[in-house]
Write a protein that holds these residues in place. Sequence first.
Motif, mmCIF file in Angstrom:
data_model
loop_
_atom_site.group_PDB
_atom_site.id
_atom_site.type_symbol
_atom_site.label_atom_id
_atom_site.label_comp_id
_atom_site.label_asym_id
_atom_site.label_seq_id
_atom_site.Cartn_x
_atom_site.Cartn_y
_atom_site.Cartn_z
ATOM 1 N N TRP A 146 9.238 -9.977 -27.424
ATOM 2 C CA TRP A 146 9.967 -10.909 -28.296
ATOM 3 C C TRP A 146 11.447 -10.882 -27.915
ATOM 4 N N GLU A 147 11.952 -11.957 -27.391
ATOM 5 C CA GLU A 147 13.335 -12.052 -26.904
ATOM 6 C C GLU A 147 14.367 -11.637 -27.956
ATOM 7 N N VAL A 148 14.142 -11.987 -29.205
ATOM 8 C CA VAL A 148 15.116 -11.711 -30.261
ATOM 9 C C VAL A 148 15.393 -10.210 -30.419
ATOM 10 N N PHE A 149 14.412 -9.354 -30.099
ATOM 11 C CA PHE A 149 14.617 -7.914 -30.233
ATOM 12 C C PHE A 149 15.644 -7.374 -29.239
ATOM 13 N N ASN A 150 15.930 -8.111 -28.171
ATOM 14 C CA ASN A 150 16.953 -7.686 -27.218
ATOM 15 C C ASN A 150 18.335 -7.619 -27.857
ATOM 16 N N ASP A 151 18.541 -8.348 -28.941
ATOM 17 C CA ASP A 151 19.821 -8.254 -29.656
ATOM 18 C C ASP A 151 20.096 -6.831 -30.125
ATOM 19 N N LEU A 152 19.048 -6.057 -30.392
ATOM 20 C CA LEU A 152 19.228 -4.685 -30.870
ATOM 21 C C LEU A 152 19.883 -3.787 -29.822
ATOM 22 N N LYS A 153 19.725 -4.127 -28.554
ATOM 23 C CA LYS A 153 20.394 -3.343 -27.510
ATOM 24 C C LYS A 153 21.638 -4.044 -26.975
ATOM 25 N N ASN A 154 21.740 -5.360 -27.167
ATOM 26 C CA ASN A 154 22.867 -6.115 -26.627
ATOM 27 C C ASN A 154 24.033 -6.297 -27.597
ATOM 28 N N ILE A 155 23.789 -6.203 -28.886
ATOM 29 C CA ILE A 155 24.856 -6.343 -29.888
ATOM 30 C C ILE A 155 25.183 -4.949 -30.406
ATOM 31 N N TYR A 156 26.378 -4.488 -30.078
ATOM 32 C CA TYR A 156 26.797 -3.128 -30.424
ATOM 33 C C TYR A 156 26.674 -2.876 -31.927
ATOM 34 N N GLY A 157 25.966 -1.798 -32.287
ATOM 35 C CA GLY A 157 25.859 -1.367 -33.672
ATOM 36 C C GLY A 157 24.743 -2.012 -34.477
ATOM 37 N N LEU A 158 24.127 -3.069 -33.971
ATOM 38 C CA LEU A 158 23.084 -3.760 -34.743
ATOM 39 C C LEU A 158 21.870 -2.868 -34.965
ATOM 40 N N TYR A 159 21.439 -2.151 -33.963
ATOM 41 C CA TYR A 159 20.259 -1.286 -34.093
ATOM 42 C C TYR A 159 20.418 -0.305 -35.258
ATOM 43 N N GLN A 160 21.594 0.250 -35.434
ATOM 44 C CA GLN A 160 21.833 1.239 -36.483
ATOM 45 C C GLN A 160 21.861 0.628 -37.887
ATOM 46 N N GLN A 161 21.888 -0.689 -37.991
ATOM 47 C CA GLN A 161 21.981 -1.348 -39.293
ATOM 48 C C GLN A 161 20.624 -1.631 -39.932
ATOM 49 N N VAL A 162 19.552 -1.048 -39.401
ATOM 50 C CA VAL A 162 18.221 -1.277 -39.953
ATOM 51 C C VAL A 162 18.172 -0.854 -41.422
ATOM 52 N N ARG A 163 17.417 -1.613 -42.211
ATOM 53 C CA ARG A 163 17.296 -1.314 -43.643
ATOM 54 C C ARG A 163 15.884 -1.664 -44.111
ATOM 55 N N VAL A 164 15.487 -1.060 -45.227
ATOM 56 C CA VAL A 164 14.198 -1.354 -45.841
ATOM 57 C C VAL A 164 14.339 -2.652 -46.629
ATOM 58 N N ASP A 165 13.378 -3.549 -46.464
ATOM 59 C CA ASP A 165 13.383 -4.806 -47.211
ATOM 60 C C ASP A 165 13.062 -4.553 -48.682
ATOM 61 N N ALA A 166 13.459 -5.469 -49.529
ATOM 62 C CA ALA A 166 13.151 -5.389 -50.956
ATOM 63 C C ALA A 166 11.645 -5.248 -51.140
ATOM 64 N N GLY A 167 11.222 -4.319 -51.938
ATOM 65 C CA GLY A 167 9.807 -4.081 -52.165
ATOM 66 C C GLY A 167 9.178 -3.124 -51.182
ATOM 67 N N GLY A 168 9.858 -2.848 -50.064
ATOM 68 C CA GLY A 168 9.366 -1.882 -49.090
ATOM 69 C C GLY A 168 8.256 -2.368 -48.179
ATOM 70 N N PHE A 169 8.036 -3.688 -48.123
ATOM 71 C CA PHE A 169 6.935 -4.199 -47.301
ATOM 72 C C PHE A 169 7.334 -4.480 -45.860
ATOM 73 N N GLY A 170 8.500 -4.004 -45.468
ATOM 74 C CA GLY A 170 8.958 -4.138 -44.101
ATOM 75 C C GLY A 170 10.372 -3.624 -43.962
ATOM 76 N N ILE A 171 10.903 -3.774 -42.742
ATOM 77 C CA ILE A 171 12.283 -3.408 -42.458
ATOM 78 C C ILE A 171 12.929 -4.579 -41.737
ATOM 79 N N SER A 172 14.252 -4.619 -41.747
ATOM 80 C CA SER A 172 14.931 -5.699 -41.043
ATOM 81 C C SER A 172 16.319 -5.264 -40.618
ATOM 82 N N TRP A 173 16.838 -6.028 -39.664
ATOM 83 C CA TRP A 173 18.200 -5.853 -39.185
ATOM 84 C C TRP A 173 19.062 -7.028 -39.601
#
Length: 84
Positions: A37-64
């Motif tokens: 998935w091309e969009v996941f490359n942003d996690l390595k190309n945008i400085y600091g984005l990878y570290q901003q992961v969080r649990v979604d409301a309700g806990g049914f996933g995670i997002s950046w």
Amino acid sequence: MFYTVKSVEPKDNYVLSVLFTDGVRTEYDIKPLFEKWEVFNDLKNIYGLYQQVRVDAGGFGISWNDEIDLASDELRLNGSSETL
């Protein structure tokens, strides 16, 4: 079955440590997603984005951000796990 994420921690080398509400912890390697998935490359190309992961409301996933997320089932079923 629905799995609920309690917490997520970004670790080195693009591995996430995910704790579920039932006490199971998984280590989920996101590197294979860079080619899938091309969009996941942003996690390595945008400085600091990878570290901003969080649990979604309700806990049914995670997002950046609004474009990059993972479902709790994906994290549970495709991560390596251990019961705490």
